[in-house]
Design a protein around this motif. Structure first.
Motif, short mmCIF file in Angstrom:
data_model
loop_
_atom_site.label_atom_id
_atom_site.label_comp_id
_atom_site.label_asym_id
_atom_site.label_seq_id
_atom_site.Cartn_x
_atom_site.Cartn_y
_atom_site.Cartn_z
N TYR A 159 75.54 71.42 83.36
CA TYR A 159 74.56 70.49 83.91
C TYR A 159 73.23 71.18 84.22
CZ TYR A 159 72.70 66.41 86.24
OH TYR A 159 71.94 65.31 86.56
N ARG A 160 73.27 72.49 84.45
CA ARG A 160 72.02 73.21 84.70
C ARG A 160 71.06 73.07 83.52
NH1 ARG A 160 75.99 76.43 83.14
NH2 ARG A 160 75.64 78.29 81.83
N TRP A 161 71.60 72.89 82.31
CA TRP A 161 70.73 72.73 81.14
C TRP A 161 70.16 71.32 81.07
CZ3 TRP A 161 69.15 77.13 79.51
CH2 TRP A 161 69.97 78.24 79.61
N VAL A 162 70.84 70.35 81.68
CA VAL A 162 70.25 69.02 81.82
C VAL A 162 69.03 69.09 82.73
CG1 VAL A 162 70.63 66.66 82.67
CG2 VAL A 162 72.45 67.86 81.42
N VAL A 163 69.15 69.83 83.81
CA VAL A 163 68.01 70.06 84.70
C VAL A 163 66.87 70.73 83.95
CG1 VAL A 163 67.22 71.32 86.75
CG2 VAL A 163 69.44 70.15 86.77
N CYS A 164 67.22 71.72 83.14
CA CYS A 164 66.21 72.42 82.34
C CYS A 164 65.50 71.44 81.39
CB CYS A 164 66.86 73.55 81.55
SG CYS A 164 65.70 74.68 80.77
N ALA A 165 66.26 70.51 80.83
CA ALA A 165 65.66 69.51 79.94
C ALA A 165 64.66 68.62 80.69
CB ALA A 165 66.75 68.66 79.30
N LEU A 166 65.00 68.24 81.93
CA LEU A 166 64.07 67.45 82.73
C LEU A 166 62.77 68.22 82.97
CD1 LEU A 166 66.50 65.95 85.40
CD2 LEU A 166 65.30 64.68 83.61
N LEU A 167 62.89 69.52 83.24
CA LEU A 167 61.71 70.35 83.45
C LEU A 167 60.88 70.44 82.18
CD1 LEU A 167 63.34 73.31 85.46
CD2 LEU A 167 62.34 71.19 86.36
N PHE A 168 61.57 70.55 81.04
CA PHE A 168 60.89 70.62 79.75
C PHE A 168 60.05 69.37 79.49
CE2 PHE A 168 60.99 69.20 75.32
CZ PHE A 168 60.32 70.24 74.68
N PHE A 169 60.65 68.19 79.72
CA PHE A 169 59.93 66.94 79.44
C PHE A 169 58.75 66.76 80.38
CE2 PHE A 169 64.07 65.70 77.43
CZ PHE A 169 63.57 65.59 76.15
N ALA A 170 58.92 67.14 81.65
CA ALA A 170 57.79 67.03 82.58
C ALA A 170 56.65 67.94 82.15
CB ALA A 170 58.24 67.39 83.99
N THR A 171 56.98 69.16 81.74
CA THR A 171 55.96 70.11 81.32
C THR A 171 55.28 69.64 80.03
OG1 THR A 171 57.25 71.90 82.33
CG2 THR A 171 55.52 72.54 80.80
N THR A 172 56.04 69.00 79.15
CA THR A 172 55.46 68.44 77.93
C THR A 172 54.41 67.38 78.27
OG1 THR A 172 57.49 68.83 76.67
CG2 THR A 172 55.97 67.18 75.81
N ILE A 173 54.75 66.47 79.16
CA ILE A 173 53.80 65.43 79.58
C ILE A 173 52.58 66.06 80.23
CG2 ILE A 173 53.46 63.45 81.12
CD1 ILE A 173 56.52 62.91 80.75
N ASN A 174 52.83 67.06 81.06
CA ASN A 174 51.76 67.77 81.75
C ASN A 174 50.74 68.31 80.76
OD1 ASN A 174 50.59 70.36 83.03
ND2 ASN A 174 51.56 69.38 84.79
N TYR A 175 51.23 68.91 79.68
CA TYR A 175 50.32 69.55 78.73
C TYR A 175 49.73 68.58 77.71
CZ TYR A 175 50.13 74.28 80.32
OH TYR A 175 49.83 75.38 81.06
N ILE A 176 50.36 67.46 77.49
CA ILE A 176 49.69 66.41 76.71
C ILE A 176 48.46 65.94 77.48
CG2 ILE A 176 49.87 64.03 75.90
CD1 ILE A 176 52.81 64.60 75.21
N ASP A 177 48.63 65.74 78.79
CA ASP A 177 47.51 65.31 79.62
C ASP A 177 46.35 66.29 79.53
OD1 ASP A 177 49.20 63.31 80.35
OD2 ASP A 177 49.33 63.84 82.46
N ARG A 178 46.66 67.58 79.59
CA ARG A 178 45.60 68.59 79.59
C ARG A 178 44.88 68.68 78.25
NH1 ARG A 178 48.08 73.73 82.97
NH2 ARG A 178 49.35 72.51 84.41
N GLN A 179 45.61 68.41 77.18
CA GLN A 179 45.07 68.59 75.83
C GLN A 179 44.17 67.45 75.40
OE1 GLN A 179 45.39 71.28 74.24
NE2 GLN A 179 45.64 71.05 72.04
N ILE A 180 44.31 66.30 76.02
CA ILE A 180 43.59 65.10 75.56
C ILE A 180 42.09 65.33 75.52
CG2 ILE A 180 43.01 62.72 76.15
CD1 ILE A 180 45.87 62.40 77.21
N LEU A 181 41.53 65.91 76.57
CA LEU A 181 40.07 66.04 76.65
C LEU A 181 39.51 66.87 75.50
CD1 LEU A 181 37.62 65.25 78.35
CD2 LEU A 181 37.87 67.42 79.56
N SER A 182 40.15 68.00 75.19
CA SER A 182 39.63 68.84 74.11
C SER A 182 39.72 68.14 72.76
CB SER A 182 40.38 70.17 74.06
OG SER A 182 41.74 69.99 73.72
N LEU A 183 40.76 67.32 72.57
CA LEU A 183 40.92 66.60 71.31
C LEU A 183 39.93 65.45 71.17
CD1 LEU A 183 44.81 66.54 71.23
CD2 LEU A 183 43.32 67.85 69.70
N LEU A 184 39.41 64.97 72.29
CA LEU A 184 38.42 63.89 72.26
C LEU A 184 36.99 64.41 72.33
CD1 LEU A 184 40.09 61.29 74.68
CD2 LEU A 184 40.17 61.35 72.19
#
Length: 448
Positions: free
Chosen positions: A27-52
């Motif tokens: 189950y610890r890897w399920v927790v890791c997956a949750l952290l991965f998806f949050a970090t993915t969203i975090n960095y999509i947010d950061r990348q938007i401005l440079s792409l626009l």
């Protein structure tokens, strides 16, 4: 209080393991997956401005220096937020800390759609920086709570690969969304994605001791190298500045974080100004870069854990890996003198080296400090990284404006990539002098 709002305890506190099967769970890897998806969203947010940037350059008419200042505003707020969230997460727990962070950054991301001026974007980026600052203190704290030391670098590299996944996904979709529905739609979608993640986080995350999904065998594995380096009481963050181990993390973050920010912010502009590739053509190059980074950076986190399992000490494994990663960044010095796809490979290698370096650098904090201090140290070091991130975009924008006025943007980028390629070796030397060993140490009691 409700479970979702109860401050968590560290695994070292007395608790009765769940009376479940002795079969080792995952189950610890399920927790890791949750952290991965949050970090993915975090960095999509950061990348938007440079792409626009191409679109906003025309609508707002800002200079490179002003664009750099907008990003510096984000970094300043991010640094202040890291300091605050480091304390907040250690005080109230990972579950609450992450929830507060993602609510704040999702609202701020969506609010970008309401602004249309240089001043408006500074305000929106400042709010976004404050909210996003909770991601890494929360995630690193969760890894320290859920994984034994021999798995932490690998777990960190997996969730940290969300930074690459976000940077990989964004170029593939953001330009298309902006051209189809308008640039505002990109920010609105990012805000919605963050709120959707929250509906997974609250029911599925808890500390190992409290989780109904963790059996006795997995809990025993998580506790197998329980910290024995001092009190488990809360640690005042100012007292952490007395230790050279804290400064080893601070200095390394200050020197190397700006390199990753440079990649995130300026790569679309690099391909346009030096190679004539607008975002409609360069997106494939950027996606390829972050595809390379995603694969190789996970290997970089795995290899130090592998060396540890082979009998190497944590110090020897981490330092060997970090030195190799520092060397892998050096070839980027040649990036302005090669073809488009060779440049992609060199930037991909350097980006992979950064992420592997970063995953291991984060893990050194939980190698050395007791769990109640981990998020605070991460927050302090993250603030230092943001301080470097404030200075470097402003310097980058001014330098590029100067060389563009001379009709030679390539020289400006050659100087900047040269700085990036050398920075990891400098950081490695400073880190080694301040922390010759990555091992628990006895912390002195805080002064009354």
């Amino acid at each position: 209080m409700p479970a979702a709002l109860t401050p968590e305890k560290t695994p070292s506190e007395d608790a009765t393991p769940q009376p479940q099967s002795g079969v080792l769970g995952n189950y610890r890897w399920v927790v890791c997956a949750l952290l991965f998806f949050a970090t993915t969203i975090n960095y999509i947010d950061r990348q938007i401005l440079s792409l626009l940037k191409e679109i906003l350059d025309k609508q707002i008419g800002w200079t490179n220096e002003q664009f750099g200042l907008v990003n510096s505003a984000f970094q300043f707020a991010y640094g202040m937020g890291l300091l605050g969230f480091g304390w907040f997460v250690d005080r109230f727990g990972t579950k609450i800390g992450y929830a507060v962070s993602i609510i704040a950054w999702s609202i701020s991301a969506a609010a970008h759609a309401l602004v249309g001026s240089f001043t408006g974007f500074i305000t929106a980026r400042t709010a976004l920086g404050l909210g996003e600052a909770g991601n890494f203190p929360s995630a690193i704290k969760a890894v320290a709570l859920w994984f034994p030391k021999r798995e932490r670098a690998f777990a960190t590299s997996i969730f940290n690969a969300g930074t690459n996944a976000g940077a990989l996904i964004a170029p593939a979709f953001i330009p298309w969304m902006a051209l189809t529905w308008g640039w505002q739609s990109c920010f609105l979608a990012a805000g919605i994605a963050g709120m959707l993640w929250l509906f997974l986080w609250l029911p599925f995350y808890d500390t190992p001791d409290k989780s109904r999904h963790v059996g006795a065998a997995e809990l025993a594995l998580i506790r197998s190298d329980r910290d024995e380096n001092g009190s488990q009481d809360k640690v005042p963050w100012l007292s952490l500045l007395r230790y050279r181990q804290t400064w080893s993390f601070i200095v390394a973050k200050f020197l190397t974080d700006p390199v990753w920010w440079f990649f995130l912010i300026w790569l679309p502009d690099f391909f346009k100004k030096t190679r004539g590739l607008e975002i409609k053509k360069s997106w494939i190059h950027i996606v390829t870069i972050y595809g390379i980074v995603t694969v190789l950076s996970i290997f970089g986190g795995w290899v130090t854990g592998y060396l540890t399992r082979r009998g190497w000490t944590v110090t020897r494994a981490r330092k060997t890996g970090m030195f190799i990663f520092a060397l892998c960044a050096v070839p980027i010095l040649a990036v302005t003198r090669v073809g488009d796809w060779t440049a992609v490979l060199l930037i991909g290698l350097a980006g992979s080296a950064h992420q592997a370096w970063s995953a291991n650098l984060y893990t050194t904090v939980s190698d050395m400090f007791p769990k109640p201090a981990v998020a605070s140290v991460i927050g302090i070091g993250g603030m230092a990284g943001s301080a470097g991130g404030i200075l470097f975009p402003a310097l980058t924008g001014r330098l590029l404006d100067h060389f563009e006025s001379l009709g030679n943007a390539t020289t400006g980028y050659a100087i900047l990539f040269g700085i990036c390629g050398c920075m990891y070796l400098v950081a490695f030397g400073c880190n080694h002098l301040l922390a010759p060993r990555f091992e628990p140490f006895q912390m002195r009691p805080a002064q009354a």
